[in-house]
Design a protein around this motif. Structure first.
Motif, mmCIF file in Angstrom:
data_model
loop_
_atom_site.group_PDB
_atom_site.id
_atom_site.type_symbol
_atom_site.label_atom_id
_atom_site.label_comp_id
_atom_site.label_asym_id
_atom_site.label_seq_id
_atom_site.Cartn_x
_atom_site.Cartn_y
_atom_site.Cartn_z
ATOM 1 N N GLY A 1 18.605 -52.013 16.381
ATOM 2 C CA GLY A 1 18.096 -53.303 16.828
ATOM 3 C C GLY A 1 18.752 -53.795 18.103
ATOM 4 O O GLY A 1 19.913 -53.503 18.389
ATOM 5 N N THR B 1 13.708 -63.719 15.131
ATOM 6 C CA THR B 1 13.589 -62.267 15.126
ATOM 7 C C THR B 1 12.171 -61.872 14.725
ATOM 8 O O THR B 1 11.397 -62.706 14.219
ATOM 9 C CB THR B 1 14.589 -61.666 14.138
ATOM 10 O OG1 THR B 1 14.222 -62.071 12.799
ATOM 11 C CG2 THR B 1 16.008 -62.141 14.437
ATOM 12 N N PRO B 2 11.785 -60.611 14.935
ATOM 13 C CA PRO B 2 10.453 -60.182 14.499
ATOM 14 C C PRO B 2 10.167 -60.485 13.039
ATOM 15 O O PRO B 2 9.046 -60.847 12.682
ATOM 16 C CB PRO B 2 10.473 -58.676 14.775
ATOM 17 C CG PRO B 2 11.423 -58.522 15.920
ATOM 18 C CD PRO B 2 12.492 -59.553 15.690
ATOM 19 N N ALA B 3 11.182 -60.385 12.176
ATOM 20 C CA ALA B 3 10.982 -60.627 10.747
ATOM 21 C C ALA B 3 10.695 -62.098 10.447
ATOM 22 O O ALA B 3 10.150 -62.421 9.385
ATOM 23 C CB ALA B 3 12.212 -60.172 9.960
ATOM 24 N N GLN B 4 11.056 -63.005 11.366
ATOM 25 C CA GLN B 4 10.837 -64.436 11.147
ATOM 26 C C GLN B 4 9.505 -64.926 11.696
ATOM 27 O O GLN B 4 9.208 -66.108 11.630
ATOM 28 C CB GLN B 4 11.987 -65.229 11.796
ATOM 29 C CG GLN B 4 13.336 -64.998 11.139
ATOM 30 C CD GLN B 4 14.456 -65.664 11.912
ATOM 31 O OE1 GLN B 4 14.639 -65.427 13.102
ATOM 32 N NE2 GLN B 4 15.214 -66.517 11.231
ATOM 33 N N TYR C 1 5.611 -64.819 11.198
ATOM 34 C CA TYR C 1 4.672 -64.472 10.127
ATOM 35 C C TYR C 1 3.535 -63.598 10.633
ATOM 36 O O TYR C 1 3.177 -62.584 10.017
ATOM 37 C CB TYR C 1 4.103 -65.741 9.480
ATOM 38 C CG TYR C 1 5.137 -66.608 8.801
ATOM 39 C CD1 TYR C 1 6.403 -66.096 8.491
ATOM 40 C CD2 TYR C 1 4.873 -67.915 8.459
ATOM 41 C CE1 TYR C 1 7.356 -66.886 7.869
ATOM 42 C CE2 TYR C 1 5.827 -68.715 7.830
ATOM 43 C CZ TYR C 1 7.074 -68.188 7.542
ATOM 44 O OH TYR C 1 8.014 -68.963 6.937
ATOM 45 N N ASN D 1 2.545 -61.383 13.812
ATOM 46 C CA ASN D 1 3.183 -60.790 14.979
ATOM 47 C C ASN D 1 2.295 -59.675 15.517
ATOM 48 O O ASN D 1 2.378 -58.537 15.085
ATOM 49 C CB ASN D 1 4.559 -60.260 14.597
ATOM 50 C CG ASN D 1 5.369 -59.796 15.799
ATOM 51 O OD1 ASN D 1 4.947 -59.965 16.936
ATOM 52 N ND2 ASN D 1 6.519 -59.198 15.542
#
Length: 263
Positions: free
Chosen positions: A188, A209-212, A214, A216
């Protein structure tokens, strides 16, 4: 942007901006460590006399579309007649002049249509050149995949609050190539993310971050606005998304509009 050309009435440009794309110059010389690029104007379309006549009518002139086209054809015919006589014509937008292309072997050589041609050269007029020089070039996507944010909205607020962000609200960001993407090998990069940059105090900026995020995707980012402290913010995306062009470093785009966060 006011453009005053041939008419005493000013013409208005919708944006005053000109989209330009950059492409790798494969013919550039060098040691291979420094790349060079050439630019092309991104031509949106090609219009004809009828299209321009429609523009003139839409601007509120009292002249009919048919009269505009009829007069335009008369002018074109008169200009063409003068050009065929070897006379240059200044149209106001530029100077047209008849020209011969091709080289001759001697002063006594004859014109050969297989080697030579008769054409018309065009040189922009000073006023037109001034107008074009006053445009703002906007570097857009050329041969590379670059992120570009086109709109930012807090969908939890009414449309009239388009310049505000509410902590805990729902953001919707549209654009091109804006997927917040990191390397696939799991290594990362802490610089990749969706940023809410505080314009007065960088320490109050927030990164998602990408994970945050929803939703993308390459054209749409959606999620929850973080708990921003009151202030003025700009939205920025930093990504390694590159389509099928292979790996590359982090590419960024900052949306120019400022947003207000209140307590």
């Amino acid at each position: 942007m006011t453009l005053n050309t041939l008419s005493s009435e000013p013409l208005t440009s919708k944006t005053g901006k000109l989209a330009i794309a950059l492409y790798p110059n494969v013919l550039s010389a060098g040691d291979g460590t420094t790349a060079s690029y050439y630019a092309r104007v991104m031509n949106r379309s090609r219009l004809n006399q009828e299209d321009i006549a429609d523009d003139i009518v839409a601007s509120g002139t009292g002249v009919s579309r048919e009269n505009i086209i009829g007069i335009w054809k008369l002018i074109n015919n008169a200009v063409t007649c003068r050009l065929t006589e070897g006379i240059s014509v200044d149209t106001g937008l530029g100077i047209l002049r008849p020209s011969i292309t091709g080289s001759f072997e001697s002063a006594n050589s004859e014109f050969d249509r297989k080697k030579h041609s008769i054409t018309v050269q065009y040189r922009p007029g000073n006023k037109l050149q001034e107008i074009m020089s006053s445009l703002t070039p906007v570097i857009a996507q050329g041969g590379h995949i670059l992120p570009e944010i086109t709109s930012v909205q807090d969908k939890s607020l009414p449309p009239e609050n388009c310049d505000m962000l509410s902590p805990g609200g729902f953001f919707s960001i549209r654009g091109k190539n804006i997927m917040v993407f990191d390397r696939e090998d799991g290594a990362g990069d802490t610089s990749v993310g969706l940023y809410f940059d505080n314009q007065d105090n960088p320490e109050k900026s927030m990164r998602l971050t990408p994970a945050q995020i929803y939703h993308n995707s390459t054209t749409l980012l959606e999620g929850i606005i973080p708990r921003l402290e009151p202030g003025i913010y700009k939205v920025r995306v930093a990504t390694k998304f590159c389509g099928r062009k292979g790996r590359r470093g982090v590419q960024e785009h900052c949306f120019g509009k400022e947003f207000y966060v209140t307590a």
